[in-house]
Design a protein around this motif. Structure first.
Motif, PDB file in Angstrom:
ATOM      1  N   LEU A   6      -2.480  51.925  -6.401  1.00  0.00           N
ATOM      2  CA  LEU A   6      -2.603  53.175  -5.674  1.00  0.00           C
ATOM      3  C   LEU A   6      -3.486  54.160  -6.436  1.00  0.00           C
ATOM      4  CD1 LEU A   6       1.114  53.606  -4.585  1.00  0.00           C
ATOM      5  CD2 LEU A   6      -0.759  52.545  -3.323  1.00  0.00           C
ATOM      6  N   TYR A   7      -4.268  54.916  -5.676  1.00  0.00           N
ATOM      7  CA  TYR A   7      -5.112  56.001  -6.189  1.00  0.00           C
ATOM      8  C   TYR A   7      -5.924  55.604  -7.420  1.00  0.00           C
ATOM      9  CZ  TYR A   7      -2.657  58.695  -2.704  1.00  0.00           C
ATOM     10  OH  TYR A   7      -2.145  59.138  -1.516  1.00  0.00           O
ATOM     11  N   ASP A   8      -5.681  56.210  -8.591  1.00  0.00           N
ATOM     12  CA  ASP A   8      -6.541  55.961  -9.760  1.00  0.00           C
ATOM     13  C   ASP A   8      -5.968  54.917 -10.719  1.00  0.00           C
ATOM     14  OD1 ASP A   8      -4.483  57.599 -10.599  1.00  0.00           O
ATOM     15  OD2 ASP A   8      -5.721  58.760 -11.967  1.00  0.00           O
ATOM     16  N   THR A   9      -5.058  54.098 -10.232  1.00  0.00           N
ATOM     17  CA  THR A   9      -4.511  53.026 -11.065  1.00  0.00           C
ATOM     18  C   THR A   9      -5.472  51.842 -11.072  1.00  0.00           C
ATOM     19  OG1 THR A   9      -2.258  53.705 -10.531  1.00  0.00           O
ATOM     20  CG2 THR A   9      -2.539  51.494 -11.422  1.00  0.00           C
ATOM     21  N   ILE A  10      -5.608  51.230 -12.249  1.00  0.00           N
ATOM     22  CA  ILE A  10      -6.514  50.102 -12.451  1.00  0.00           C
ATOM     23  C   ILE A  10      -5.713  48.960 -13.069  1.00  0.00           C
ATOM     24  CG2 ILE A  10      -8.559  49.331 -13.715  1.00  0.00           C
ATOM     25  CD1 ILE A  10      -9.362  52.366 -13.738  1.00  0.00           C
ATOM     26  N   VAL A  11      -5.905  47.737 -12.557  1.00  0.00           N
ATOM     27  CA  VAL A  11      -5.221  46.565 -13.091  1.00  0.00           C
ATOM     28  C   VAL A  11      -6.213  45.788 -13.955  1.00  0.00           C
ATOM     29  CG1 VAL A  11      -3.886  44.492 -12.557  1.00  0.00           C
ATOM     30  CG2 VAL A  11      -3.816  46.448 -11.000  1.00  0.00           C
ATOM     31  N   VAL A  12      -5.803  45.514 -15.194  1.00  0.00           N
ATOM     32  CA  VAL A  12      -6.681  44.878 -16.174  1.00  0.00           C
ATOM     33  C   VAL A  12      -5.961  43.676 -16.791  1.00  0.00           C
ATOM     34  CG1 VAL A  12      -7.901  45.248 -18.363  1.00  0.00           C
ATOM     35  CG2 VAL A  12      -7.681  47.135 -16.741  1.00  0.00           C
ATOM     36  N   ILE A  13      -6.727  42.615 -17.069  1.00  0.00           N
ATOM     37  CA  ILE A  13      -6.203  41.517 -17.860  1.00  0.00           C
ATOM     38  C   ILE A  13      -6.935  41.521 -19.196  1.00  0.00           C
ATOM     39  CG2 ILE A  13      -5.390  40.023 -16.001  1.00  0.00           C
ATOM     40  CD1 ILE A  13      -7.976  38.433 -16.276  1.00  0.00           C
ATOM     41  N   LYS A  14      -6.206  41.180 -20.236  1.00  0.00           N
ATOM     42  CA  LYS A  14      -6.756  41.172 -21.589  1.00  0.00           C
ATOM     43  C   LYS A  14      -7.695  39.991 -21.764  1.00  0.00           C
ATOM     44  CE  LYS A  14      -5.134  41.234 -26.378  1.00  0.00           C
ATOM     45  NZ  LYS A  14      -3.943  41.263 -27.224  1.00  0.00           N
ATOM     46  N   ILE A  15      -8.802  40.242 -22.449  1.00  0.00           N
ATOM     47  CA  ILE A  15      -9.739  39.184 -22.791  1.00  0.00           C
ATOM     48  C   ILE A  15      -9.533  38.866 -24.260  1.00  0.00           C
ATOM     49  CG2 ILE A  15     -12.157  38.550 -23.054  1.00  0.00           C
ATOM     50  CD1 ILE A  15     -12.791  40.446 -20.757  1.00  0.00           C
ATOM     51  N   LYS A  35      -9.803  44.757 -25.305  1.00  0.00           N
ATOM     52  CA  LYS A  35     -10.916  44.443 -24.418  1.00  0.00           C
ATOM     53  C   LYS A  35     -10.322  43.769 -23.192  1.00  0.00           C
ATOM     54  CE  LYS A  35     -15.300  41.939 -24.344  1.00  0.00           C
ATOM     55  NZ  LYS A  35     -16.192  41.046 -25.116  1.00  0.00           N
ATOM     56  N   GLY A  36     -10.702  44.236 -22.016  1.00  0.00           N
ATOM     57  CA  GLY A  36     -10.124  43.673 -20.806  1.00  0.00           C
ATOM     58  C   GLY A  36     -11.096  43.616 -19.657  1.00  0.00           C
ATOM     59  N   LYS A  37     -10.693  42.898 -18.628  1.00  0.00           N
ATOM     60  CA  LYS A  37     -11.484  42.761 -17.406  1.00  0.00           C
ATOM     61  C   LYS A  37     -10.704  43.382 -16.255  1.00  0.00           C
ATOM     62  CE  LYS A  37     -13.589  39.339 -14.381  1.00  0.00           C
ATOM     63  NZ  LYS A  37     -13.815  37.900 -14.174  1.00  0.00           N
ATOM     64  N   ILE A  38     -11.372  44.227 -15.496  1.00  0.00           N
ATOM     65  CA  ILE A  38     -10.730  44.877 -14.346  1.00  0.00           C
ATOM     66  C   ILE A  38     -10.645  43.870 -13.199  1.00  0.00           C
ATOM     67  CG2 ILE A  38     -10.941  46.695 -12.623  1.00  0.00           C
ATOM     68  CD1 ILE A  38     -12.311  48.395 -14.781  1.00  0.00           C
ATOM     69  N   ILE A  39      -9.424  43.680 -12.689  1.00  0.00           N
ATOM     70  CA  ILE A  39      -9.252  42.747 -11.575  1.00  0.00           C
ATOM     71  C   ILE A  39      -8.941  43.456 -10.255  1.00  0.00           C
ATOM     72  CG2 ILE A  39      -8.639  40.796 -13.031  1.00  0.00           C
ATOM     73  CD1 ILE A  39      -5.696  41.296 -12.163  1.00  0.00           C
ATOM     74  N   GLU A  40      -8.440  44.682 -10.328  1.00  0.00           N
ATOM     75  CA  GLU A  40      -8.174  45.475  -9.119  1.00  0.00           C
ATOM     76  C   GLU A  40      -8.285  46.953  -9.453  1.00  0.00           C
ATOM     77  OE1 GLU A  40      -7.743  44.465  -6.022  1.00  0.00           O
ATOM     78  OE2 GLU A  40      -7.478  42.343  -6.427  1.00  0.00           O
ATOM     79  N   THR A  41      -8.701  47.754  -8.477  1.00  0.00           N
ATOM     80  CA  THR A  41      -8.741  49.202  -8.656  1.00  0.00           C
ATOM     81  C   THR A  41      -8.168  49.885  -7.422  1.00  0.00           C
ATOM     82  OG1 THR A  41     -10.940  49.517  -7.674  1.00  0.00           O
ATOM     83  CG2 THR A  41     -10.861  49.093 -10.038  1.00  0.00           C
ATOM     84  N   GLY A  42      -7.672  51.094  -7.653  1.00  0.00           N
ATOM     85  CA  GLY A  42      -7.265  51.926  -6.535  1.00  0.00           C
ATOM     86  C   GLY A  42      -8.500  52.569  -5.919  1.00  0.00           C
ATOM     87  N   VAL A  43      -8.280  53.470  -4.961  1.00  0.00           N
ATOM     88  CA  VAL A  43      -9.405  54.078  -4.247  1.00  0.00           C
ATOM     89  C   VAL A  43     -10.033  55.242  -5.006  1.00  0.00           C
ATOM     90  CG1 VAL A  43      -8.656  53.344  -1.966  1.00  0.00           C
ATOM     91  CG2 VAL A  43      -7.833  55.518  -2.894  1.00  0.00           C
ATOM     92  N   GLY A  44      -9.274  55.898  -5.873  1.00  0.00           N
ATOM     93  CA  GLY A  44      -9.809  57.025  -6.620  1.00  0.00           C
ATOM     94  C   GLY A  44      -8.736  58.041  -6.952  1.00  0.00           C
TER      95      GLY A  44
END
Length: 94
Positions: A6-15, A35-44
């Motif tokens: 939701l909103y400004d939440t970002i889902v990241v997996i560790k590299i 260090k991570g890779k973004i796999i999902e983002t909220g809308v803002g």
């Protein structure tokens, strides 16, 4: 597993890597920089006037962020997901 943040939440997996970015070594001890890779983002970010300000980061961006009390973690099938806010990101790596 699919997350819809939701909103400004970002889902990241560790590299996992050798903690080296180009010719620069990133400390991993007391600084807790990940260090991570973004796999999902909220809308803002939801502004006070009700408008949504879009995020700068995008899916598949490689980022650096600090593992702190603001970061929520969720582990499934030996994959640890980090739920962070854009303001917690230190840098995007290109």
């Amino acid at each position: 597993m699919k997350f819809i943040p939701l909103y400004d939440t970002i889902v990241v997996i560790k590299i996992e890597n050798d903690n080296k970015i180009g010719e620069i070594y990133v400390p991993t001890n007391e600084n807790n920089i990940i260090k991570g890779k973004i796999i999902e983002t909220g809308v803002g970010t939801l502004l006070k006037n009700g408008e949504i300000f879009p995020l700068i980061v995008k899916i598949n961006d490689i980022i650096l962020f600090k593992d702190s009390y603001n970061v929520e973690k969720y582990k499934v099938d030996n994959i640890e997901y980090y739920f962070i806010k854009e303001k917690d990101i230190i840098s995007i790596i290109k």
